[in-house]
Design a protein around this motif. Structure first.
Motif, PDB file in Angstrom:
ATOM      1  N   ARG A  62      42.850  38.498 -41.077  1.00 52.15           N
ATOM      2  CA  ARG A  62      43.806  39.587 -40.939  1.00 52.15           C
ATOM      3  C   ARG A  62      45.176  39.206 -41.497  1.00 52.15           C
ATOM      4  O   ARG A  62      45.813  39.974 -42.208  1.00 52.15           O
ATOM      5  CB  ARG A  62      43.923  40.013 -39.470  1.00 52.15           C
ATOM      6  CG  ARG A  62      42.696  40.777 -38.954  1.00 52.15           C
ATOM      7  CD  ARG A  62      42.771  41.017 -37.456  1.00 52.15           C
ATOM      8  NE  ARG A  62      41.624  41.788 -36.990  1.00 52.15           N
ATOM      9  CZ  ARG A  62      41.631  43.097 -36.762  1.00 52.15           C
ATOM     10  NH1 ARG A  62      42.735  43.790 -36.982  1.00 52.15           N
ATOM     11  NH2 ARG A  62      40.546  43.714 -36.329  1.00 52.15           N
ATOM     12  N   PHE A  63      45.639  37.996 -41.175  1.00 43.64           N
ATOM     13  CA  PHE A  63      46.922  37.544 -41.692  1.00 43.64           C
ATOM     14  C   PHE A  63      46.872  37.389 -43.208  1.00 43.64           C
ATOM     15  O   PHE A  63      47.775  37.839 -43.926  1.00 43.64           O
ATOM     16  CB  PHE A  63      47.320  36.219 -41.041  1.00 43.64           C
ATOM     17  CG  PHE A  63      48.104  36.378 -39.778  1.00 43.64           C
ATOM     18  CD1 PHE A  63      49.487  36.365 -39.796  1.00 43.64           C
ATOM     19  CD2 PHE A  63      47.459  36.563 -38.562  1.00 43.64           C
ATOM     20  CE1 PHE A  63      50.224  36.521 -38.618  1.00 43.64           C
ATOM     21  CE2 PHE A  63      48.178  36.727 -37.392  1.00 43.64           C
ATOM     22  CZ  PHE A  63      49.564  36.704 -37.414  1.00 43.64           C
ATOM     23  N   ALA A  64      45.823  36.743 -43.711  1.00 42.47           N
ATOM     24  CA  ALA A  64      45.735  36.494 -45.153  1.00 42.47           C
ATOM     25  C   ALA A  64      45.669  37.795 -45.939  1.00 42.47           C
ATOM     26  O   ALA A  64      46.354  37.960 -46.954  1.00 42.47           O
ATOM     27  CB  ALA A  64      44.523  35.625 -45.458  1.00 42.47           C
ATOM     28  N   HIS A  65      44.857  38.740 -45.479  1.00 39.70           N
ATOM     29  CA  HIS A  65      44.716  39.997 -46.210  1.00 39.70           C
ATOM     30  C   HIS A  65      46.018  40.798 -46.212  1.00 39.70           C
ATOM     31  O   HIS A  65      46.396  41.375 -47.236  1.00 39.70           O
ATOM     32  CB  HIS A  65      43.596  40.830 -45.593  1.00 39.70           C
ATOM     33  CG  HIS A  65      42.238  40.296 -45.876  1.00 39.70           C
ATOM     34  ND1 HIS A  65      41.134  40.590 -45.105  1.00 39.70           N
ATOM     35  CD2 HIS A  65      41.789  39.478 -46.855  1.00 39.70           C
ATOM     36  CE1 HIS A  65      40.069  39.972 -45.604  1.00 39.70           C
ATOM     37  NE2 HIS A  65      40.452  39.294 -46.649  1.00 39.70           N
ATOM     38  N   GLU A  66      46.713  40.818 -45.070  1.00 44.18           N
ATOM     39  CA  GLU A  66      47.945  41.606 -45.000  1.00 44.18           C
ATOM     40  C   GLU A  66      49.047  40.962 -45.857  1.00 44.18           C
ATOM     41  O   GLU A  66      49.755  41.640 -46.590  1.00 44.18           O
ATOM     42  CB  GLU A  66      48.404  41.743 -43.560  1.00 44.18           C
ATOM     43  CG  GLU A  66      49.323  42.921 -43.307  1.00 44.18           C
ATOM     44  CD  GLU A  66      48.619  44.277 -43.427  1.00 44.18           C
ATOM     45  OE1 GLU A  66      49.339  45.293 -43.565  1.00 44.18           O
ATOM     46  OE2 GLU A  66      47.378  44.320 -43.378  1.00 44.18           O
ATOM     47  N   LEU A  67      49.163  39.644 -45.767  1.00 39.41           N
ATOM     48  CA  LEU A  67      50.171  38.951 -46.564  1.00 39.41           C
ATOM     49  C   LEU A  67      49.876  39.053 -48.056  1.00 39.41           C
ATOM     50  O   LEU A  67      50.795  39.181 -48.878  1.00 39.41           O
ATOM     51  CB  LEU A  67      50.252  37.481 -46.142  1.00 39.41           C
ATOM     52  CG  LEU A  67      50.892  37.223 -44.768  1.00 39.41           C
ATOM     53  CD1 LEU A  67      50.585  35.808 -44.290  1.00 39.41           C
ATOM     54  CD2 LEU A  67      52.401  37.447 -44.831  1.00 39.41           C
ATOM     55  N   ALA A  68      48.593  39.010 -48.417  1.00 39.29           N
ATOM     56  CA  ALA A  68      48.218  39.042 -49.837  1.00 39.29           C
ATOM     57  C   ALA A  68      48.658  40.333 -50.520  1.00 39.29           C
ATOM     58  O   ALA A  68      48.879  40.352 -51.734  1.00 39.29           O
ATOM     59  CB  ALA A  68      46.709  38.867 -49.985  1.00 39.29           C
TER      60      ALA A  68
END
Length: 282
Positions: A62-68
């Motif tokens: 969730r963090f990686a996808h949103e930050l990406a």
């Protein structure tokens, strides 16, 4: 591959994963994000969906996808999660990272698309860390940008007490450590949860030392960064010094997407209680 530096007390990791967004990075803007991630456990903590996402191990995705979505080149975490969670986020983003141990229970992490060539934890000019200072985190790293330019990055999370006494002792020690680089006109960033608003003595110390608040320079509105449901304070910053300070194009908190709470939904949760602060440089 992992490399450990016992002298600095930090961990460097290099991921072999390809970048999610391939481009000629030397021609692209530099995009950085400062984010207090609340240990990557979701906020508010009592929301069942957030607890379920954490229990199912979904938070790194969730963090990686949103930050990406924001194509960051450098990310700073305050209140960083356990190292295995950081490793998963870094892997998904194709980033290197360095971890800064805390004087308490709030480590920091700096993640970078580019090579991190050195790092120091609590880089005081002299002596050891006083036991009552830097109980959150403070670290310094050098990032090698495309074309060979070096960028000095200070990752920081200052003391949260309503009384400024501790921060007013922490900041002068930090500025003393930064002084040679400031005097030399090197490109520098100061990123993190500084736990003070822009209308207090702590903020004035940074500005008087030569730091430029990127939001004050190019941002719009109040720039509030906490809390993620109804923000009412600005305490998270990307500050810049040296040549890079003249190249800032954009600076704003990300009150959007999974970074914010939908107040109309009683089950909604945000990734953290803070909002990320984005800054973009030419």
């Amino acid at each position: 591959m992992l490399q450990f530096s016992s002298a600095a007390g930090v961990m460097l990791a290099t991921s072999g994963v390809s970048r999610l967004f391939a481009a000629d990075s030397a021609k692209q803007p530099l995009r950085v994000i400062a984010y207090n991630v609340y240990e990557c456990t979701g906020w508010p903590k009592d929301r069942e969906l957030g607890k379920k996402a954490t229990a199912l191990g979904q938070m790194p995705d969730r963090f990686a996808h949103e930050l990406a979505l924001y194509q960051p080149d450098i990310i700073n975490f305050s209140e960083s999660p356990k190292e295995e969670v950081v490793q998963e986020i870094a892997k998904r983003l194709g980033m290197n990272y360095v971890r800064f141990p805390s004087g308490g229970n709030w480590p920091g992490t700096l993640l970078s698309k580019y090579e991190i060539v050195d790092a120091k934890n609590v880089p005081l000019v002299k002596g050891e860390r006083p036991s009552d200072l830097f109980t959150r985190h403070w670290g310094q790293a050098t990032v090698k940008l495309p074309g060979g330019e070096s960028l000095v990055v200070h990752s920081a999370h200052l003391h949260p007490s309503p009384e400024p006494d501790t921060r007013l002792r922490e900041i002068p020690l930090m500025i003393e450590s930064m002084q040679n680089d400031l005097n030399a006109g090197r490109s520098m960033l100061l990123m993190g949860d500084l736990n003070h608003t822009p209308d207090v003595e702590e903020y004035k110390l940074w500005i008087d030392a030569g730091w430029v608040d990127t939001f004050t320079k190019v941002g719009e509105g109040d720039g509030l960064t906490i809390k993620a449901d109804t923000p009412d304070r600005r305490i998270d910053y990307v500050m810049a010094a040296g040549p890079i300070a003249e190249r800032v194009q954009e600076s704003r908190p990300l009150f959007e997407g999974a970074f914010r709470v939908n107040n109309a939904d009683s089950q909604a949760f945000a990734l953290s209680d803070h909002l990320p602060q984005l800054a973009v440089f030419e």
